[in-house]
Motif scaffolding. Structure first.
Motif, PDB file in Angstrom:
ATOM      1  N   ALA A  39       0.836  -1.198   0.000  1.00 31.70           N
ATOM      2  CA  ALA A  39       0.000   0.000   0.000  1.00 31.70           C
ATOM      3  C   ALA A  39       0.872   1.250   0.000  1.00 31.70           C
ATOM      4  CB  ALA A  39      -0.926  -0.008   1.212  1.00 31.70           C
ATOM      5  N   ASP A  40       1.983   1.198   0.724  1.00 30.12           N
ATOM      6  CA  ASP A  40       2.934   2.314   0.777  1.00 30.12           C
ATOM      7  C   ASP A  40       4.318   1.781   0.431  1.00 30.12           C
ATOM      8  OD1 ASP A  40       4.489   4.497   1.215  1.00 30.12           O
ATOM      9  OD2 ASP A  40       4.103   4.644   3.376  1.00 30.12           O
ATOM     10  N   PRO A  41       4.821   2.034  -0.775  1.00 33.48           N
ATOM     11  CA  PRO A  41       6.115   1.485  -1.190  1.00 33.48           C
ATOM     12  C   PRO A  41       7.305   2.058  -0.427  1.00 33.48           C
ATOM     13  CG  PRO A  41       5.296   3.035  -2.824  1.00 33.48           C
ATOM     14  CD  PRO A  41       4.188   2.833  -1.835  1.00 33.48           C
ATOM     15  N   LYS A  42       7.086   3.092   0.403  1.00 37.07           N
ATOM     16  CA  LYS A  42       8.195   3.729   1.108  1.00 37.07           C
ATOM     17  C   LYS A  42       8.448   3.137   2.498  1.00 37.07           C
ATOM     18  CE  LYS A  42       7.441   8.151  -1.252  1.00 37.07           C
ATOM     19  NZ  LYS A  42       7.138   9.599  -1.096  1.00 37.07           N
ATOM     20  N   VAL A  43       7.727   2.096   2.862  1.00 40.71           N
ATOM     21  CA  VAL A  43       7.911   1.517   4.199  1.00 40.71           C
ATOM     22  C   VAL A  43       9.312   0.931   4.339  1.00 40.71           C
ATOM     23  CG1 VAL A  43       5.465   1.008   4.468  1.00 40.71           C
ATOM     24  CG2 VAL A  43       6.980  -0.714   3.492  1.00 40.71           C
ATOM     25  N   GLU A  44       9.761   0.830   5.577  1.00 43.88           N
ATOM     26  CA  GLU A  44      11.120   0.362   5.867  1.00 43.88           C
ATOM     27  C   GLU A  44      11.266  -1.119   5.529  1.00 43.88           C
ATOM     28  OE1 GLU A  44      14.185   0.088   9.691  1.00 43.88           O
ATOM     29  OE2 GLU A  44      12.208   1.043   9.875  1.00 43.88           O
ATOM     30  N   THR A  45      12.401  -1.458   4.937  1.00 40.59           N
ATOM     31  CA  THR A  45      12.680  -2.854   4.615  1.00 40.59           C
ATOM     32  C   THR A  45      13.382  -3.538   5.782  1.00 40.59           C
ATOM     33  OG1 THR A  45      14.824  -2.283   3.655  1.00 40.59           O
ATOM     34  CG2 THR A  45      12.931  -2.341   2.170  1.00 40.59           C
ATOM     35  N   ASN A  97      -2.381   4.198 -40.971  1.00 47.44           N
ATOM     36  CA  ASN A  97      -2.661   5.633 -40.984  1.00 47.44           C
ATOM     37  C   ASN A  97      -2.340   6.315 -39.662  1.00 47.44           C
ATOM     38  OD1 ASN A  97      -3.844   5.663 -43.675  1.00 47.44           O
ATOM     39  ND2 ASN A  97      -5.481   4.456 -42.754  1.00 47.44           N
ATOM     40  N   GLY A  98      -1.746   5.557 -38.736  1.00 50.00           N
ATOM     41  CA  GLY A  98      -1.388   6.137 -37.454  1.00 50.00           C
ATOM     42  C   GLY A  98      -2.523   6.166 -36.451  1.00 50.00           C
ATOM     43  N   ASN A  99      -3.601   5.435 -36.713  1.00 50.78           N
ATOM     44  CA  ASN A  99      -4.739   5.398 -35.801  1.00 50.78           C
ATOM     45  C   ASN A  99      -4.600   4.241 -34.814  1.00 50.78           C
ATOM     46  OD1 ASN A  99      -6.167   7.532 -37.197  1.00 50.78           O
ATOM     47  ND2 ASN A  99      -6.551   6.041 -38.810  1.00 50.78           N
ATOM     48  N   GLU A 100      -4.893   4.485 -33.545  1.00 55.52           N
ATOM     49  CA  GLU A 100      -4.785   3.455 -32.518  1.00 55.52           C
ATOM     50  C   GLU A 100      -5.868   2.396 -32.698  1.00 55.52           C
ATOM     51  OE1 GLU A 100      -4.908   5.344 -28.733  1.00 55.52           O
ATOM     52  OE2 GLU A 100      -2.983   6.358 -28.984  1.00 55.52           O
ATOM     53  N   ILE A 101      -5.460   1.117 -32.614  1.00 61.64           N
ATOM     54  CA  ILE A 101      -6.419   0.027 -32.793  1.00 61.64           C
ATOM     55  C   ILE A 101      -6.350  -1.013 -31.677  1.00 61.64           C
ATOM     56  CG2 ILE A 101      -6.534   0.247 -35.300  1.00 61.64           C
ATOM     57  CD1 ILE A 101      -4.537  -2.065 -35.465  1.00 61.64           C
ATOM     58  N   ALA A 102      -5.290  -1.009 -30.862  1.00 58.14           N
ATOM     59  CA  ALA A 102      -5.170  -1.961 -29.755  1.00 58.14           C
ATOM     60  C   ALA A 102      -4.306  -1.327 -28.663  1.00 58.14           C
ATOM     61  CB  ALA A 102      -4.555  -3.276 -30.220  1.00 58.14           C
ATOM     62  N   TRP A 103      -4.546  -1.744 -27.407  1.00 55.43           N
ATOM     63  CA  TRP A 103      -3.921  -1.081 -26.272  1.00 55.43           C
ATOM     64  C   TRP A 103      -3.341  -2.112 -25.304  1.00 55.43           C
ATOM     65  CZ3 TRP A 103      -8.518  -0.349 -28.582  1.00 55.43           C
ATOM     66  CH2 TRP A 103      -8.674   0.860 -29.285  1.00 55.43           C
ATOM     67  N   TYR A 104      -2.181  -1.777 -24.687  1.00 54.48           N
ATOM     68  CA  TYR A 104      -1.464  -2.732 -23.847  1.00 54.48           C
ATOM     69  C   TYR A 104      -0.859  -2.043 -22.627  1.00 54.48           C
ATOM     70  CZ  TYR A 104      -1.617  -5.321 -28.256  1.00 54.48           C
ATOM     71  OH  TYR A 104      -2.029  -5.931 -29.410  1.00 54.48           O
ATOM     72  N   LYS A 105      -0.649  -2.843 -21.584  1.00 48.82           N
ATOM     73  CA  LYS A 105       0.076  -2.373 -20.406  1.00 48.82           C
ATOM     74  C   LYS A 105       1.137  -3.406 -20.049  1.00 48.82           C
ATOM     75  CE  LYS A 105      -2.954  -4.506 -16.933  1.00 48.82           C
ATOM     76  NZ  LYS A 105      -3.877  -4.290 -15.800  1.00 48.82           N
ATOM     77  N   THR A 106       2.212  -2.950 -19.438  1.00 51.32           N
ATOM     78  CA  THR A 106       3.245  -3.828 -18.895  1.00 51.32           C
ATOM     79  C   THR A 106       3.618  -3.284 -17.523  1.00 51.32           C
ATOM     80  OG1 THR A 106       4.119  -4.083 -21.149  1.00 51.32           O
ATOM     81  CG2 THR A 106       5.451  -4.963 -19.348  1.00 51.32           C
ATOM     82  N   ARG A 107       3.544  -4.136 -16.493  1.00 50.41           N
ATOM     83  CA  ARG A 107       3.834  -3.696 -15.129  1.00 50.41           C
ATOM     84  C   ARG A 107       5.119  -4.349 -14.641  1.00 50.41           C
ATOM     85  NH1 ARG A 107      -1.888  -2.790 -12.081  1.00 50.41           N
ATOM     86  NH2 ARG A 107      -0.616  -1.164 -11.145  1.00 50.41           N
ATOM     87  N   PHE A 108       5.826  -3.640 -13.764  1.00 48.96           N
ATOM     88  CA  PHE A 108       7.128  -4.090 -13.277  1.00 48.96           C
ATOM     89  C   PHE A 108       7.172  -4.001 -11.749  1.00 48.96           C
ATOM     90  CE2 PHE A 108       7.453  -1.864 -17.331  1.00 48.96           C
ATOM     91  CZ  PHE A 108       7.979  -2.855 -18.151  1.00 48.96           C
ATOM     92  N   PHE A 109       7.642  -5.082 -11.110  1.00 49.29           N
ATOM     93  CA  PHE A 109       7.704  -5.127  -9.651  1.00 49.29           C
ATOM     94  C   PHE A 109       9.062  -5.652  -9.189  1.00 49.29           C
ATOM     95  CE2 PHE A 109       3.227  -5.374 -10.686  1.00 49.29           C
ATOM     96  CZ  PHE A 109       2.631  -4.548  -9.750  1.00 49.29           C
ATOM     97  N   ILE A 110       9.498  -5.150  -8.038  1.00 47.65           N
ATOM     98  CA  ILE A 110      10.708  -5.665  -7.391  1.00 47.65           C
ATOM     99  C   ILE A 110      10.333  -6.175  -6.003  1.00 47.65           C
ATOM    100  CG2 ILE A 110      12.273  -4.153  -8.674  1.00 47.65           C
ATOM    101  CD1 ILE A 110      12.382  -2.358  -6.169  1.00 47.65           C
ATOM    102  N   LYS A 111      11.238  -6.980  -5.421  1.00 44.57           N
ATOM    103  CA  LYS A 111      10.981  -7.594  -4.118  1.00 44.57           C
ATOM    104  C   LYS A 111      11.314  -6.630  -2.984  1.00 44.57           C
ATOM    105  CE  LYS A 111      11.965 -12.326  -5.675  1.00 44.57           C
ATOM    106  NZ  LYS A 111      12.463 -12.105  -7.035  1.00 44.57           N
ATOM    107  N   LYS A 112      10.541  -6.779  -1.931  1.00 44.74           N
ATOM    108  CA  LYS A 112      10.814  -5.995  -0.731  1.00 44.74           C
ATOM    109  C   LYS A 112      10.413  -6.814   0.492  1.00 44.74           C
ATOM    110  CE  LYS A 112      10.572  -1.285   1.017  1.00 44.74           C
ATOM    111  NZ  LYS A 112      10.172   0.102   0.707  1.00 44.74           N
ATOM    112  N   TRP A 113      11.391  -7.033   1.388  1.00 41.19           N
ATOM    113  CA  TRP A 113      11.142  -7.749   2.637  1.00 41.19           C
ATOM    114  C   TRP A 113      10.703  -6.739   3.693  1.00 41.19           C
ATOM    115  CZ3 TRP A 113      11.111 -12.950   2.782  1.00 41.19           C
ATOM    116  CH2 TRP A 113      11.745 -13.629   1.738  1.00 41.19           C
ATOM    117  N   VAL A 114       9.541  -7.003   4.299  1.00 41.66           N
ATOM    118  CA  VAL A 114       8.980  -6.066   5.271  1.00 41.66           C
ATOM    119  C   VAL A 114       8.389  -6.847   6.446  1.00 41.66           C
ATOM    120  CG1 VAL A 114       8.425  -4.325   3.523  1.00 41.66           C
ATOM    121  CG2 VAL A 114       6.738  -6.076   4.107  1.00 41.66           C
TER     122      VAL A 114
END
Length: 530
Positions: free
Chosen positions: A260-266, A353-370
């Protein structure tokens, strides 16, 4: 007045160029070829994109699309000095229709409505879903749609609108004979270059129809194997639901979490992390748990592998490739990214013609011990595919109207379309969800200098905007529901300036129009990929 004569007011580079253009305008109506300077033929999309575009137009999008009002309405006085000068440039001619007399789009005041008429849908340059009217017309490969030029081609950006489809017999969000994706649009060069509304017509070749037979929720592997239109939805769930999902589907399943808060202490990686990794991921162990922190792509690529803090968390990241999403989710994530709330990568596939026809997302995560007391959010990704089938050729399913050119004014015609907007005085008699008709005698239309409309013809008709692109049909036979295309609605006009639309106009169909039509009517769009 022909198109070449009107061009004389433009700087053409000398008398020789002007003379050559005038001479060209006096030639006969020879068959148009790709080299004919009047033909502007532009690819809309490839066959490989057709299913994705058809899938884009869900019932909810069809219902929520807005009528295209740009360049379609005008107040203009009709008088002797302000009347258009529509005239033939050769002998009259006709091409016979092909009909499906046993099929009907319904009845309206004792008129059998043609199923060849429907709506064209597209996405404008601001990303808004729009629509106009249109009609199937006879062609060699039964794949041709006639509509207004301004309903296909954006003269502001000098390219066609995106995600163009035609739905014959459209009724309240339904596509009874399928969705036909535009392959190529054929217009007169004077419209695309000079924005001359005396050539505000377009003939669009379409692919075989595609029927949406439903939406199916599938597994992640089935989703990955699907080549058609598909999308995902991320749903936030409880910790208990997450734990049950991990137990059932494992790390490769659709369940994931993030801090929920990525800034928590590891805290340091436990010595037994490798042995009890699933326990650390699921609930935590001895007051410590392994969680995920979302990062940008560059941070993920720079991260090491392994179990240490800040190492790649492959199971939650889209390591196997980008994930297809709906346009709605894409737009929402673009806003979130602008606010710094989404750190992943967003991509949109574009057509030729440069018109958008399909849409995508890519998400990236790293490990954190808390510590296990740290709050996390839990999610479940659902996978959906649009189930589709090949509906066959447009003309085989609904027939095609005939074509006529160089016809005298004063003939009686029907016009059909989907008017929807209010009159200028605020009265709104039409919904836009059902097809309507007008009947009248063609006559002179007001000259509209703003659109260079000097050669239009018109009929008296109370249609409001939304009818743009609908057909003018000569000799319409109620029993067969076919006639001869003699124009397409271009402008809706308040000719006496009383706040009520009272005429619809069309460019006069002459020999040049026939050349454009004949060129388009002989184009093959090929087969849809299986």
């Amino acid at each position: 007045m022909n198109s070449r004569a009107k061009r004389l007011i433009l700087p053409l580079g000398g008398a020789l160029a002007v003379t050559g253009m005038i001479g060209a305008s006096l030639s006969g109506t020879a068959q148009a070829t790709a080299a004919d300077p009047d033909v502007k033929s532009t690819t809309l999309t490839s066959s490989g994109n057709a299913k994705a575009i058809a899938g884009y137009w869900t019932a909810s999008k069809l219902k929520s699309a807005k009528t295209y009002l740009s360049d379609s309405t005008v107040s203009a006085k009709l008088n002797k000095t302000g009347a258009a000068r529509a005239a033939a440039d050769g002998k009259p001619g006709v091409v016979a229709p092909t009909g499906e007399g046993g099929k009907s789009a319904g009845r309206s005041r004792n008129v059998n409505l043609p199923i060849t008429v429907g709506k064209v849908f597209f996405v404008d340059n601001k990303g808004q879903e729009r629509w106009c009217s249109g009609s199937s017309v006879q062609s060699k490969f039964r794949n041709l749609v006639a509509t207004a030029g301004h309903c296909v081609y954006d003269t502001d950006t000098n390219k066609p609108f995106s995600n163009f489809v035609f739905i014959p017999g459209y009724y309240q969000g339904k596509a009874p004979w399928g969705i036909y994706v535009g392959a190529k649009v054929n217009t007169h060069d004077d419209f695309t270059v000079y924005e001359d509304y005396d050539y505000d017509y377009a003939f669009v070749n379409v692919y075989n129809g595609i029927k949406q037979t439903g939406v199916k929720e599938v597994t992640a592997s089935q989703y990955a194997a699907t080549k058609g239109f598909k999308y995902t939805e991320d749903k936030e769930i409880s910790k208990a639901e997450y734990e049950a999902g991990i137990e059932k589907y494992g790390e490769a399943g659709p369940y994931w979490k993030k801090l929920a808060d990525p800034k928590v202490e590891t805290v340091g990686k436990p010595a037994d992390a490798q042995k009890y990794i699933e326990e650390y991921v699921k609930d935590g162990r001895n007051g410590v748990k392994l969680t995920a922190v979302e990062v940008v792509e560059s941070a993920y690529k720079a991260a090491p592998t392994g179990l240490d803090n800040h190492a790649k968390f492959e199971r939650f990241s889209d390591d196997k490739g980008r994930v297809a999403i709906s346009q709605e989710e894409y737009r929402d994530l673009v806003k979130q990214k602008a606010d710094g709330d989404f750190l992943g990568k967003l991509e949109a596939t574009k057509d030729a013609n440069g018109n958008e026809i399909a849409w995508y997302k890519t998400r990236f995560f790293i490990k954190k011990w808390v510590k296990t007391t740290v709050k996390e959010h839990y999610f479940y990704t659902r996978f959906f595919v649009i189930v589709m089938s090949d509906a066959g050729r447009l003309g085989d399913n609904v027939g095609g109207q005939g074509f006529s050119w160089n016809q005298k004014l004063g003939k009686k015609v029907f016009t059909f379309g989907y008017p929807t907007s209010a009159h200028l005085d605020g009265d709104k008699p039409y919904s836009g969800h059902t097809q309507k008709w007008c009947y009248g005698k063609t006559g002179a239309a007001p000259v509209v200098p703003a659109y260079k409309a000097e050669e239009h013809q018109a009929i008296k008709c109370a249609f409001t905007p939304g009818a743009s692109g609908g057909p003018f049909l000569l000799q319409y036979k109620n029993s067969k529901r076919t006639g001869y295309l003699n124009g397409v609605v271009s402008l809706t006009v308040d000719s006496d300036k009383n706040g009520r639309y009272d005429r619809v106009t069309t460019p006069y169909f002459n020999g040049e129009t026939y050349d454009i039509y004949k060129y388009a009517a002989n184009l093959w769009t090929g087969q849809l990929p299986r």
